[in-house]
Write a protein that holds these residues in place. Structure first.
Motif, PDB file in Angstrom:
ATOM      1  N   ASP A 215      12.356 -76.581  50.931  1.00 29.97           N
ATOM      2  CA  ASP A 215      12.272 -77.150  52.472  1.00 29.97           C
ATOM      3  C   ASP A 215      11.260 -78.382  52.786  1.00 29.97           C
ATOM      4  O   ASP A 215      11.477 -79.027  53.397  1.00 29.97           O
ATOM      5  CB  ASP A 215      11.944 -75.976  53.271  1.00 29.97           C
ATOM      6  N   ILE A 216       9.960 -78.179  52.114  1.00 24.42           N
ATOM      7  CA  ILE A 216       9.008 -79.197  52.294  1.00 24.42           C
ATOM      8  C   ILE A 216       9.778 -80.649  51.891  1.00 24.42           C
ATOM      9  O   ILE A 216       9.131 -81.431  52.329  1.00 24.42           O
ATOM     10  CB  ILE A 216       7.759 -78.889  51.463  1.00 24.42           C
ATOM     11  N   LEU A 217      10.403 -80.647  50.612  1.00 25.19           N
ATOM     12  CA  LEU A 217      10.731 -81.788  50.014  1.00 25.19           C
ATOM     13  C   LEU A 217      12.256 -82.227  50.889  1.00 25.19           C
ATOM     14  O   LEU A 217      12.864 -83.193  50.341  1.00 25.19           O
ATOM     15  CB  LEU A 217      10.971 -81.779  48.659  1.00 25.19           C
ATOM     16  N   ASP A 218      12.780 -81.514  51.984  1.00 25.76           N
ATOM     17  CA  ASP A 218      13.824 -82.064  52.579  1.00 25.76           C
ATOM     18  C   ASP A 218      14.961 -81.756  51.676  1.00 25.76           C
ATOM     19  O   ASP A 218      15.902 -82.727  51.801  1.00 25.76           O
ATOM     20  CB  ASP A 218      13.638 -83.154  53.223  1.00 25.76           C
ATOM     21  N   GLU A 219      14.978 -80.888  50.896  1.00 31.18           N
ATOM     22  CA  GLU A 219      16.386 -80.738  49.991  1.00 31.18           C
ATOM     23  C   GLU A 219      17.669 -80.270  50.867  1.00 31.18           C
ATOM     24  O   GLU A 219      17.401 -79.588  51.875  1.00 31.18           O
ATOM     25  CB  GLU A 219      16.166 -79.411  48.992  1.00 31.18           C
ATOM     26  N   ARG A 220      18.570 -80.731  50.543  1.00 30.43           N
ATOM     27  CA  ARG A 220      19.817 -80.591  51.399  1.00 30.43           C
ATOM     28  C   ARG A 220      20.342 -79.258  51.423  1.00 30.43           C
ATOM     29  O   ARG A 220      20.155 -78.436  50.579  1.00 30.43           O
ATOM     30  CB  ARG A 220      20.715 -81.473  50.895  1.00 30.43           C
ATOM     31  N   LEU A 221      21.070 -79.030  52.449  1.00 27.92           N
ATOM     32  CA  LEU A 221      21.403 -77.532  52.611  1.00 27.92           C
ATOM     33  C   LEU A 221      22.569 -77.390  51.492  1.00 27.92           C
ATOM     34  O   LEU A 221      23.238 -77.988  50.903  1.00 27.92           O
ATOM     35  CB  LEU A 221      22.364 -77.352  54.156  1.00 27.92           C
ATOM     36  N   PRO A 222      22.791 -75.960  51.542  1.00 31.98           N
ATOM     37  CA  PRO A 222      23.794 -75.672  50.256  1.00 31.98           C
ATOM     38  C   PRO A 222      25.107 -76.088  50.394  1.00 31.98           C
ATOM     39  O   PRO A 222      25.695 -76.320  51.597  1.00 31.98           O
ATOM     40  CB  PRO A 222      23.741 -73.869  50.444  1.00 31.98           C
ATOM     41  N   GLU A 223      25.721 -76.261  49.426  1.00 29.05           N
ATOM     42  CA  GLU A 223      27.240 -76.840  49.421  1.00 29.05           C
ATOM     43  C   GLU A 223      28.213 -76.038  50.311  1.00 29.05           C
ATOM     44  O   GLU A 223      29.001 -76.734  50.988  1.00 29.05           O
ATOM     45  CB  GLU A 223      27.729 -76.910  48.204  1.00 29.05           C
ATOM     46  N   THR A 224      28.061 -74.855  50.680  1.00 30.74           N
ATOM     47  CA  THR A 224      28.883 -74.053  51.349  1.00 30.74           C
ATOM     48  C   THR A 224      28.723 -74.397  52.822  1.00 30.74           C
ATOM     49  O   THR A 224      29.602 -74.539  53.685  1.00 30.74           O
ATOM     50  CB  THR A 224      28.272 -72.443  51.447  1.00 30.74           C
ATOM     51  N   ILE A 225      27.639 -74.773  53.287  1.00 32.41           N
ATOM     52  CA  ILE A 225      27.409 -75.440  54.564  1.00 32.41           C
ATOM     53  C   ILE A 225      27.758 -76.697  54.694  1.00 32.41           C
ATOM     54  O   ILE A 225      28.641 -77.144  55.823  1.00 32.41           O
ATOM     55  CB  ILE A 225      25.865 -75.138  54.947  1.00 32.41           C
ATOM     56  N   ARG A 226      27.828 -77.542  53.788  1.00 32.34           N
ATOM     57  CA  ARG A 226      28.343 -78.947  53.906  1.00 32.34           C
ATOM     58  C   ARG A 226      29.816 -79.025  53.817  1.00 32.34           C
ATOM     59  O   ARG A 226      30.241 -79.730  54.399  1.00 32.34           O
ATOM     60  CB  ARG A 226      27.758 -79.667  52.757  1.00 32.34           C
ATOM     61  N   ALA A 227      30.269 -78.116  53.164  1.00 31.90           N
ATOM     62  CA  ALA A 227      31.964 -77.880  53.035  1.00 31.90           C
ATOM     63  C   ALA A 227      32.316 -77.259  54.537  1.00 31.90           C
ATOM     64  O   ALA A 227      33.396 -77.622  54.694  1.00 31.90           O
ATOM     65  CB  ALA A 227      32.252 -77.023  51.849  1.00 31.90           C
ATOM     66  N   GLU A 228      31.484 -76.541  55.190  1.00 35.08           N
ATOM     67  CA  GLU A 228      31.882 -76.067  56.361  1.00 35.08           C
ATOM     68  C   GLU A 228      31.814 -77.073  57.470  1.00 35.08           C
ATOM     69  O   GLU A 228      32.673 -77.344  58.274  1.00 35.08           O
ATOM     70  CB  GLU A 228      30.914 -74.858  56.892  1.00 35.08           C
ATOM     71  N   ILE A 229      30.844 -78.013  57.313  1.00 36.64           N
ATOM     72  CA  ILE A 229      30.696 -79.130  58.213  1.00 36.64           C
ATOM     73  C   ILE A 229      32.276 -80.176  57.992  1.00 36.64           C
ATOM     74  O   ILE A 229      32.496 -80.447  59.196  1.00 36.64           O
ATOM     75  CB  ILE A 229      29.403 -79.835  57.821  1.00 36.64           C
ATOM     76  N   ALA A 230      32.364 -80.321  56.771  1.00 36.03           N
ATOM     77  CA  ALA A 230      33.584 -81.158  56.524  1.00 36.03           C
ATOM     78  C   ALA A 230      34.787 -80.642  56.936  1.00 36.03           C
ATOM     79  O   ALA A 230      35.620 -81.355  57.639  1.00 36.03           O
ATOM     80  CB  ALA A 230      33.738 -81.438  55.099  1.00 36.03           C
ATOM     81  N   ARG A 231      35.074 -79.071  56.845  1.00 39.77           N
ATOM     82  CA  ARG A 231      36.057 -78.492  57.467  1.00 39.77           C
ATOM     83  C   ARG A 231      36.159 -78.729  59.001  1.00 39.77           C
ATOM     84  O   ARG A 231      37.141 -78.906  59.335  1.00 39.77           O
ATOM     85  CB  ARG A 231      36.163 -76.989  56.963  1.00 39.77           C
ATOM     86  N   ILE A 232      34.961 -78.491  59.564  1.00 39.85           N
ATOM     87  CA  ILE A 232      35.218 -78.731  61.221  1.00 39.85           C
ATOM     88  C   ILE A 232      35.558 -80.147  61.410  1.00 39.85           C
ATOM     89  O   ILE A 232      36.161 -80.258  62.429  1.00 39.85           O
ATOM     90  CB  ILE A 232      33.770 -78.388  61.663  1.00 39.85           C
ATOM     91  N   ILE A 233      34.919 -80.965  60.778  1.00 43.08           N
ATOM     92  CA  ILE A 233      35.466 -82.646  61.120  1.00 43.08           C
ATOM     93  C   ILE A 233      36.908 -82.761  60.872  1.00 43.08           C
ATOM     94  O   ILE A 233      37.570 -83.314  61.609  1.00 43.08           O
ATOM     95  CB  ILE A 233      34.612 -83.368  60.301  1.00 43.08           C
ATOM     96  N   SER A 281      29.179 -79.244  69.411  1.00 38.52           N
ATOM     97  CA  SER A 281      29.195 -77.706  69.938  1.00 38.52           C
ATOM     98  C   SER A 281      30.097 -76.942  69.100  1.00 38.52           C
ATOM     99  O   SER A 281      29.574 -75.782  68.802  1.00 38.52           O
ATOM    100  CB  SER A 281      29.968 -77.621  71.417  1.00 38.52           C
ATOM    101  N   HIS A 282      31.308 -77.367  68.399  1.00 38.75           N
ATOM    102  CA  HIS A 282      31.980 -76.447  67.321  1.00 38.75           C
ATOM    103  C   HIS A 282      31.095 -76.196  66.249  1.00 38.75           C
ATOM    104  O   HIS A 282      31.029 -75.119  65.731  1.00 38.75           O
ATOM    105  CB  HIS A 282      33.093 -77.349  67.072  1.00 38.75           C
ATOM    106  N   MET A 283      30.324 -77.261  65.618  1.00 39.82           N
ATOM    107  CA  MET A 283      29.376 -76.951  64.444  1.00 39.82           C
ATOM    108  C   MET A 283      28.332 -75.845  64.996  1.00 39.82           C
ATOM    109  O   MET A 283      28.151 -75.015  63.945  1.00 39.82           O
ATOM    110  CB  MET A 283      28.824 -78.150  64.142  1.00 39.82           C
ATOM    111  N   LYS A 284      27.780 -76.194  65.930  1.00 35.29           N
ATOM    112  CA  LYS A 284      26.765 -75.210  66.498  1.00 35.29           C
ATOM    113  C   LYS A 284      27.268 -73.680  66.338  1.00 35.29           C
ATOM    114  O   LYS A 284      26.650 -72.638  66.168  1.00 35.29           O
ATOM    115  CB  LYS A 284      26.194 -75.412  67.539  1.00 35.29           C
ATOM    116  N   GLU A 285      28.619 -73.621  66.816  1.00 37.98           N
ATOM    117  CA  GLU A 285      29.191 -72.143  66.783  1.00 37.98           C
ATOM    118  C   GLU A 285      29.411 -71.550  65.735  1.00 37.98           C
ATOM    119  O   GLU A 285      29.155 -70.446  65.447  1.00 37.98           O
ATOM    120  CB  GLU A 285      30.599 -72.266  67.768  1.00 37.98           C
ATOM    121  N   LYS A 286      30.054 -72.312  64.823  1.00 39.24           N
ATOM    122  CA  LYS A 286      30.226 -71.915  63.464  1.00 39.24           C
ATOM    123  C   LYS A 286      29.104 -71.895  62.521  1.00 39.24           C
ATOM    124  O   LYS A 286      29.123 -70.979  61.681  1.00 39.24           O
ATOM    125  CB  LYS A 286      31.148 -72.808  62.814  1.00 39.24           C
ATOM    126  N   ILE A 287      28.297 -72.886  62.293  1.00 43.22           N
ATOM    127  CA  ILE A 287      27.089 -72.989  61.628  1.00 43.22           C
ATOM    128  C   ILE A 287      26.033 -72.222  61.893  1.00 43.22           C
ATOM    129  O   ILE A 287      25.008 -71.603  61.072  1.00 43.22           O
ATOM    130  CB  ILE A 287      26.618 -74.206  61.119  1.00 43.22           C
TER     131      ILE A 287
END
Length: 330
Positions: A215-233, A281-287
């Motif tokens: 978290d301190i080094l701003d590591e990216r979020l897990p792939e499951t969340i990134r995949a959810e973002i792509a699915r919503i888009i 709004s859709h992302m905030k609802e799902k993520i």
């Protein structure tokens, strides 16, 4: 009717915020177990019980740190901290890891000293009872904290839950050792088991430190969340052309997401804003809890089939973690 061990529920007069309430319960539980183990360890002379008491003493320190960190982390964003105060939780996780490591060093040193100088034990039955009781209490609190950590996505509570769960295994291991010592009169087994516990403490401390450092080094979020973002888009592909430069990180339980969204260049500002706002709004609802920034860009095509046909005539441009020049088509 007795309440099942796995269904622990906090008292009704606790704070309403679930994260603060969980930290408060953790603090009180750790204090009670520490006092009980310290008294029992002093009476029995068992290094196993004393090492468990030191471990519980660290629970108090960590629970207090969590309580203070979560209270600060829950404060809303302000001009000085526009992204909120979530990293107070990350800081608490790092501090916990360092303190756990120091406790493991003390247990290892004291146990080695007792192995070399000899061990004198007495009243082991009391130590057995205390360790068994501590394992039961730690099991209940650990499950409660883990459930709350998952519901609130709190890294500090997750670390606290991990430590209480660790206490269950260490208490049971030490209990088995005391039983063996009582039955077979093997006094040196007491400090030997404590060294094993110290090594396990080191392992857990390293895991916590690595998690907080991410978290301190701003590591990216897990792939499951990134995949959810792509699915919503993808679900909004009828209204957009693509996206790129997706960046994610975490600040405590707050997810921070930003990306570039490519829309038809003939869209009005109002239409583009409406699409981006709906997507957010859709992302905030799902993520869940997230701070999302969307940068809108016009499509790069010189020949446009028309404002209402543009998205449908071209396949969706997806983020591949490459540069915009590699993801946008000419």
């Amino acid at each position: 009717m007795k309440q099942p061990l796995t269904e622990f529920k906090p008292p009704m007069n606790m704070p309403k915020n679930p994260k603060i309430r969980a930290a408060h319960i953790s603090m009180m539980t750790a204090t009670g177990l520490t006092v009980l183990k310290l008294v029992t360890g002093w009476l029995t002379g068992s290094m196993a019980v004393l090492s468990s008491a030191i471990d519980s003493l660290l629970d108090i320190i960590m629970s207090v740190a969590n309580f203070l960190a979560i209270r600060h982390a829950e404060q809303p964003a302000d001009p000085k901290h526009p992204f909120g105060h979530g990293k107070f939780e990350t800081l608490a996780t790092i501090i916990q890891a360092l303190i756990i490591g120091l406790s493991g060093s003390w247990v290892c040193y004291e146990s080695a000293h007792r192995l070399l100088t000899g061990v004198t034990l007495g009243r082991l039955e009391g130590g057995m009872i205390v360790l068994a009781f501590s394992a039961i209490v730690s099991w209940q609190i650990g499950r409660f904290l883990l459930r709350t950590a998952r519901e609130t996505e709190s890294s500090a509570l997750k670390a606290d839950a991990l430590h209480f769960t660790m206490d269950v295994y260490t208490n049971l291991t030490l209990l088995a050792g005391l039983v063996a010592i009582r039955l077979f009169k093997i006094a040196w087994l007491d400090p030997a088991l404590s060294i094993v516990v110290a090594l396990y403490i080191f392992y857990q401390a390293f895991g916590l430190f690595r998690y907080g450092l991410g978290d301190i080094l701003d590591e990216r979020l897990p792939e499951t969340i990134r995949a959810e973002i792509a699915r919503i888009i993808d679900q909004h592909s009828d209204h957009l052309i693509g996206y790129h430069r997706l960046r994610t990180r975490r600040a405590g339980s707050q997810k921070i997401i930003d990306f570039h969204l490519t829309l038809c260049k003939h869209m009005s500002v109002e239409e583009a804003h409406e699409i981006a706002d709906h997507l957010e709004s859709h992302m905030k609802e799902k993520i869940g809890r997230a701070d999302i920034t969307i940068h809108v860009e016009p499509c790069p095509y010189e020949v446009c089939p028309g404002r209402h046909k543009c998205p449908g005539d071209y396949p969706l441009i997806k983020d591949t973690n490459a540069t915009p020049e590699q993801t946008d088509r000419s």
